[in-house]
Every structure is written in C-alpha cells, then in structure tokens.
Write an enzyme that holds these catalytic residues in place. Sequence first.
Site: not given
Ligand SMILES: *Cc1c(COP(=O)(O)O)cnc(C)c1O
Length: 388
Positions: A36, A134, A259, A307
């Site tokens: 992801k 969640r 800045y 930036m």
């Molecule tokens: C992102 C995620 C992972 C991987 O997490 P890491 O800590 O990077 O290994 C595994 N399971 C779910 C549901 C996630 O959202």
Amino acid sequence: MLRDTYIEVDLDRLANNVKSIRERVGNNVSICAVVKADAYGHGSIECAKTIMENGSDYLAVATLTEALELRQAYPDYRIFIMGYTSDENLKYVVRHDITQCIFTYEQALLLDKLGREYNKKPKVHIKYDTGFNRLGFRDCEDSIETIKDIVKLKNIECEGIFSHFALVDDDENKRQFVAFIEAIDKIEKNGFKFRYKHICDSIAAIDYPEFRLNMIRPGAILYGMKSFRKNDLDIKQVMKFKTKIAYIKPLYKGEGVSYSYKFKAQRDMILATIPAGYADGFPRNMFEVGEVTVRGRRAPVVGVICMDQCMIDVTDIKGVSVGDEVIIYGDAEENAVTFEEASVKGNTNKNELLCRITRRTPRLYIKNGKPVKVLNYLLPDLSKECDD
Ligand SMILES: *Cc1c(COP(=O)(O)O)cnc(C)c1O
C-alpha cells in the site's frame, strides 16, 4: 532523471529482504506482502514484481485504486484490499478479480449477487476486530452467527479471516490472539475451513512467531525497517534519498537564514543550498534536528526547511563544491541518517517518513548493483529502462 533530488530503490535488497522473511517463516506460512501507499513510497509497480518473484504469495493494499493500479500491470497476481470498499465500487473488485475485506453481512450479500452477475466467485477475507476498533466484526456471539451465515453464501469464496494487533504489550497481544482463535474455532465447527488465517503485521510476525498462523502481512520489514524488539532479522533498508548541492556561499556572523530567520549565524560559516524540501518528503519539522551527509560527513540543516529547498552548514567539510552528492537518508555505514535515526529526530515513525516522499521525486531502481530504470511520475513517457 532531469532532477538532482531522487530516491534510490535497491531491488537487490528488496529481494533479499523477502527471502529473509521467507526463510524465517518457512514454507507453511503464506506471505501477503503489503505494498500500500505506493509500496511505502518505493513504487508499487516495480516493487510488487520483485516481491512476488522472491517468495511472496499475495499482495495487499489499502484501497481499490491501489489494487487497480497493480491489476493493470499484473493480470495474474493475487491482490487483497485490506480496507473498506463502498457498495457502488464493489463491482470493480469483482470484475478485476480482487480479494476484498468485508465485515458486514450486507456487503457479503452484495458481493454474492455481483458474483452471479459477472459469473465469478469473488474472494473475500472477513475482518474480525479483536480490539483495535478500526474495521471488523465486533468480537461477540452475534458476529460469529453472522459470519457462519456469510460462509454459507454460494457465490463468494470466504478464502480468509483476519484481525490486526494494536501491539499494546505481550498480555494484550495474547488476549487478541486468543479471542481471534476462539472465534475461528466456533465458525469452523460445522466443517467449514478458512484457507488463510492471519493477524501478524511486520512486528508481530518477527516478535511473536507463535501468532503467525498460516499467513502474515508484512509491510515495513520488506523495505528493511526494523521496528521489532525481541528478535532480529537479516534485512536492509531498501531506500536512499539523495540530492546534490545547488549553491555554496558564505554566511557571516549575525546573519539569518530562511523564514523568520529562525537560524542566526553565531560565527562566519559556509552555507550550501540543496534542492530538496518538504514537498519532496524532507519533513519541515526536521528544522533544528536534521542532518544530511556530504563527503562522508554530517552537515546540519540550518533554518526552516522550505517547500522545495533547504540550507545546510558545510563550514567544516573540506573541498565541498556545487554538484556534490548529499544523502538525506541512507545507510549508517556511509555515515548517513537512516530512517530509524530520522524517525527519532523527527518524532514520528519510519513508515510515515517513507510515505511522505512524494511523487515529484523520481525513483531510480538498482538491480544487480546497476541502475536499471527511472520512474518519473511527472513525466511517465520519459520513464525508461536505463541504457547499459
Ligand atoms: C499496513 C498494514 C499492515 C502492514 O504493517 P507493517 O507494520 O508495515 O508491517 C498489515 N496489516 C494491515 C491491516 C495494515 O493496514
């Protein structure tokens, strides 16, 4: 590359990290590699291939768009969406043979109906919430009854069931794990069996081998991020963040920089400007704590990171000149700031630092020790295989 600021992605290290994970978990545990967030900033298309070719069984993403991006490139890889997909978008999941996370009877029924419509059997993994709060079915008898009804649906394949650790402490991990197992046992009582059961992310997969079940979902460790505490694993940081000095000039005692003149020179200095800022992924809050590496030596960031640029103190670096390589994140062996070190200094975690690196920054892929490809998100037509 058309840009001095870039990300180096070492595909050899990525391949070795996957092999290390495979070696550690053995052949009876499937690896669902988490790619992801553009493979944690490394570029999901390129990394997915290396990851799958070196021992991963499945790919996991958070969103439908990420899944479709991968599907366009790879018609055959198994892809799992760990997050929620809304009802109106579930047809794309079905059409493109993507495995979906579900946690309501209504979505199971909808996927079952879409399966009939498209003459497919959509694969799902049921999310079971053991405390993270969640997503997922709440841990209770009602949920177990509902899941028992879901697994009876004819036009979906309930391929897996999964949960997620909050990683609070040993006792709470154990409690979550036991709750998960007990729920699975009840659901599987009448003969139905899930092919995959999984609860471990990177940290849990390494620190709690007894919780691996028959699938793990590693993300961070693929990219060489060591956040586990109890055990070790032979992995290496895949990414380096580099740029080159654009300008060098004197800075006189009493003058301000950037800045609000938050930095003021206490002595005469030599200052260099580098073309990397927070829009590239060098966090603004590295002000006062950030360091980069030039000619093997540390150069502190001075003034607020802008930036697109920032200034560094190169007073004590002999022979420094325009065009010199600057390592923003790299290996400890080259005296560079690692993601580990930067996460402490920036008061965040390594995953966030990785994800913050934006698409303005081109990716240079290294394979067999040589550059093999440039990925320039802004100019996809220019992205090319490197000449030998
Ligand atoms: C992102 C995620 C992972 C991987 O997490 P890491 O800590 O990077 O290994 C595994 N399971 C779910 C549901 C996630 O959202």
